[in-house]
Design an enzyme around this catalytic site. Structure first.
Site: not given
Ligand code: MN
Length: 714
Positions: A77-78
């Site tokens: 996600e990051d």
């Protein structure tokens, strides 16, 4: 400060000596690399988050796959440079599956609003959990750490996550038997969702701390002494109940924090089940138990397998407190639930735990198929998980509790019956809402009333509390009864008037009371109601009142019929007159008739007892005796109305028309209406030769089976 990773590894080794340490270390390095340069809201290195998640998972005694997934849960996600394939090729499909399931798909990537996306993400994760329970463990650990560090998040961004935690994640933790996790999620969720309420409780409890500490020590000493005397080796824990449960108590019982005494709870942990019951008996012999508060969750465990004995007793100085008694094994299971007996590697549950939990998960799959949208799915899930009650505020800030699914109408009736009856609208949090809107915890509800407002039948479907339903039902019944009475009164009055019966006379003669007895009714009001409800026909009652009445000519309301041309009468020896038959009483040849001289239409022949005639007879000089012409009355062309009272049967029309035709009368018109579910009135317009013929026809009609009565109509 960064938790040291080797400490976590030590912790894991304790419960899982066969842990793959190099694998955990590689995952740690991979995560550190992926989150390089990223920061938490606190300004600390981002890596602190995945490591803390792994630590929470280690507390839950999670397996290596879950730990690795915990370390890696945010990397995709990051960090756009890392994708799921990387994770899968390095750490395997299982880890990739968990990471994928807890990774948010961003709204912008699938062109959807962020809220729908939120539901979609939750649904995806919940369904993935059915395949692998570790998905939800990682998610819960993630959420717990995010809440633990929520003080660094902007104030206005806290409540949504905190509420979601209260509504969704804490109940899921409860369902999985993760007692400790659930308690912490609730307290943190409560703190950030309802900061003011949390603060109040915090201050109050802190204020009581000195007293509490002494109290706790005192009770603990008593219980420990008792254990020694029983020769049971147990542990005694005394504590303040967690804030969220105190809050719920305040709200459900509607009491002030100052009046909460049983915010203290004890736990006695003993080796065997037998010890549990023995200790329970001992405690009840020292302090008086509060009736209705003893719960045996050992004999009958909760749905999430929770086992313990619960009781509340009146302690020193009348202060009540709660005690839970359980074995060490039960304690372990209550704190860590399913993970207390984790079947490593497969990420599945032990068989005996599988059944109930799997049952619940199968529900999830059912809902998934039934629910069209993710919003619906998450809504269903929350309804299932949510506490059975919602807590809402009055405009004055008073808190009221309602069963789940309650509406502003339930709220209105809880305030006061009159508020309920006059309710015409509602505002929730200052927004106008439909009356069937479901209340949610924390809602501020404002009821709009109007003097002309009143309940309607559909309110029954828009309420769940028995109080509201009872009030609405009794209002509707009363309303219906008064309508029925009104209707019944006018029906009966019409019938009585039609037959020239004076109710007062009937009352004085005792006939009325006799008739009441025949229909088993006490008085006129109940008779009116019964007639109005259609249970008794006014006509039948009147028949009971004066049985012979129906044999007399029955009068009926005016039915417009064309006036006949000329009347077959002789007046003073001549037939050469402008004559006509009266429309009102429709005389036929053979009737006792009399003529009335009109100003424009000549001589109109009426039956002698015509009501109209009585009214216009003010001028006796305009009345004139007539005779029927002797040669008249050979063809069936004299129109006459006949009213038939009959059972409401399908064959009745056919049988009556048959009889009429057999009697050589002409049927001009027939119409029927059902008086009640069992009786009908038929109005027939006949062509007959004369009165004798008419009487024959009526006689035949009366013989038809199902006919109650027949008479010439007015
Ligand atoms: Mn995270």
């Amino acid at each position: 400060m960064l938790p040291r990773f080797d400490q976590i590894i030590d912790k894991v080794r304790e419960y899982n000596p066969g842990t793959n340490v190099p694998l955990l270390q590689v995952a740690y390095l991979f995560s550190a690399f992926a989150h390089e340069g990223q920061e938490r809201h606190s300004g600390e290195p981002y890596l602190i988050h995945p490591i803390s998640v792994a630590e929470i998972l280690a507390d839950l005694k999670a397996d290596d796959t879950a730990l690795v997934a915990g370390l890696l849960h945010d990397v995709v996600e990051d960090n756009l440079a890392v994708n799921l394939d990387d994770v899968a090729s390095r750490f395997g499909e299982e880890v990739a599956h968990i990471v994928e399931s807890v990774t948010k798909i961003e709204a912008r990537m699938v062109r959807s609003t962020s809220e729908t996306m939120e539901w979609h993400n939750i649904r995806r994760m919940i369904l993935a959990m059915v395949d692998d329970i570790r998905v939800i463990l990682v998610k819960l650990a993630d959420r717990l750490h995010n809440l633990r560090t929520m003080e660094h998040v902007q104030v206005d961004k806290r409540p949504p996550k905190a509420l979601e935690t209260l509504e969704l994640y804490a109940p899921i933790a409860y369902r999985l038997g993760l007692g400790k996790m659930k308690t912490e999620l609730e307290d943190l969720g409560f703190r950030y969702a309802y900061p003011e309420e949390y603060e109040k409780i915090d201050q109050a409890i802190t204020g009581k701390r000195f007293v509490s500490d002494n109290f706790l020590e005192n009770i603990r000493a008593h219980i420990e002494k008792m254990l020694r005397e029983m020769d049971v080796e147990g542990a005694v824990q005394g504590r303040t109940k967690h804030f969220f449960s105190i809050y719920q108590k305040l709200v459900t019982q509607g009491i002030d924090i100052e009046r909460v005494y049983d915010y203290l709870a004890f736990r006695v942990i003993v080796p065997t089940v037998k010890d549990c019951y023995q200790v329970m008996g001992g405690i009840h012999s020292i302090w008086k138990p509060i009736p209705g508060r003893f719960k045996d969750f050992i004999a009958i465990p909760k749905e999430n397998h929770y086992r313990s004995l619960h009781t509340s007793v009146i302690g020193p100085e009348g202060n009540p407190f709660e005690i839970q008694i359980r074995t060490f094994q039960m304690h372990q299971e209550a704190e860590n639930g399913i993970s207390a007996h984790w079947r490593y590697k497969e990420g599945r549950l032990r068989r005996e735990d599988e059944n109930a939990t799997m049952e619940w998960m199968r529900h999830l799959l059912d809902w998934n198929q039934e629910a069209g949208t993710s919003t619906e799915f998450v809504h269903n899930l929350k309804m299932d998980l949510y506490p059975k009650e919602v807590y809402v505020f009055t405009p004055q800030g008073k808190v009221l509790s309602f069963p789940r699914g309650s509406t502003p109408l339930d709220f209105a009736f809880a305030i006061h019956s009159e508020v309920g009856f006059k309710c015409t609208g509602a505002r929730i949090n200052n927004k106008l809402v439909p009356l069937k809107t479901c209340l949610r915890s924390g809602d501020r509800v404002d009821i709009i009333t109007s003097p002309s407002g009143h309940p309607s039948r559909d309110w029954l479907g828009s309420t769940v509390t028995s109080r509201a339903q009872r009030k609405i039902r009794s209002w509707l019944n009363a309303k219906e009864k008064s309508r029925a009475m009104e209707l019944g009164r006018s029906n009966l009055d019409r019938e009585l008037k039609r037959l020239h019966i004076n109710i007062k006379d009937a009352q004085e003669s005792g006939e009325l009371q006799k008739a009441f007895r025949k229909v088993s009714l006490p008085d006129l009001d109940s008779l009116h109601a019964e007639i109005g409800y259609g249970k008794i026909s006014a006509r039948i009652f009147v028949k009971k009142l004066l049985p012979e009445v129906l044999e007399d000519p029955v009068m009926m309301p005016e039915i417009p019929v064309k006036p006949s041309d000329g009347a077959p009468v002789i007046v003073h020896g001549t037939s050469d007159l402008l004559t006509g038959l009266a429309k009102c009483c429709k005389p036929i040849i053979g009737d006792d008739a009399i003529g009335f001289i009109t100003r424009a239409r000549g001589l109109i022949v009426h039956r002698r007892k015509c009501r109209n005639l009585v009214q216009i007879s003010a001028d006796p000089h305009r009345m004139i005796e007539v005779e029927w012409a002797p040669n008249a009355g050979t063809t069936a062309n004299q129109e006459v109305r006949v009213v038939i009272q009959a059972e409401d049967r399908d064959d009745i029309y056919t049988n009556i028309t048959q009889v009429i035709s057999d009697s050589k009368a002409r049927l001009r018109k027939i119409e029927g209406s059902a008086d009640s579910h069992e009786e009908a009135t038929l109005r027939v317009l006949l062509g007959v030769k004369n009165l004798t013929h008419l009487n024959q026809v009526i006689g035949q009609i009366k013989k038809v089976s199902g006919v109650i009565g027949a008479a010439r109509g007015w």
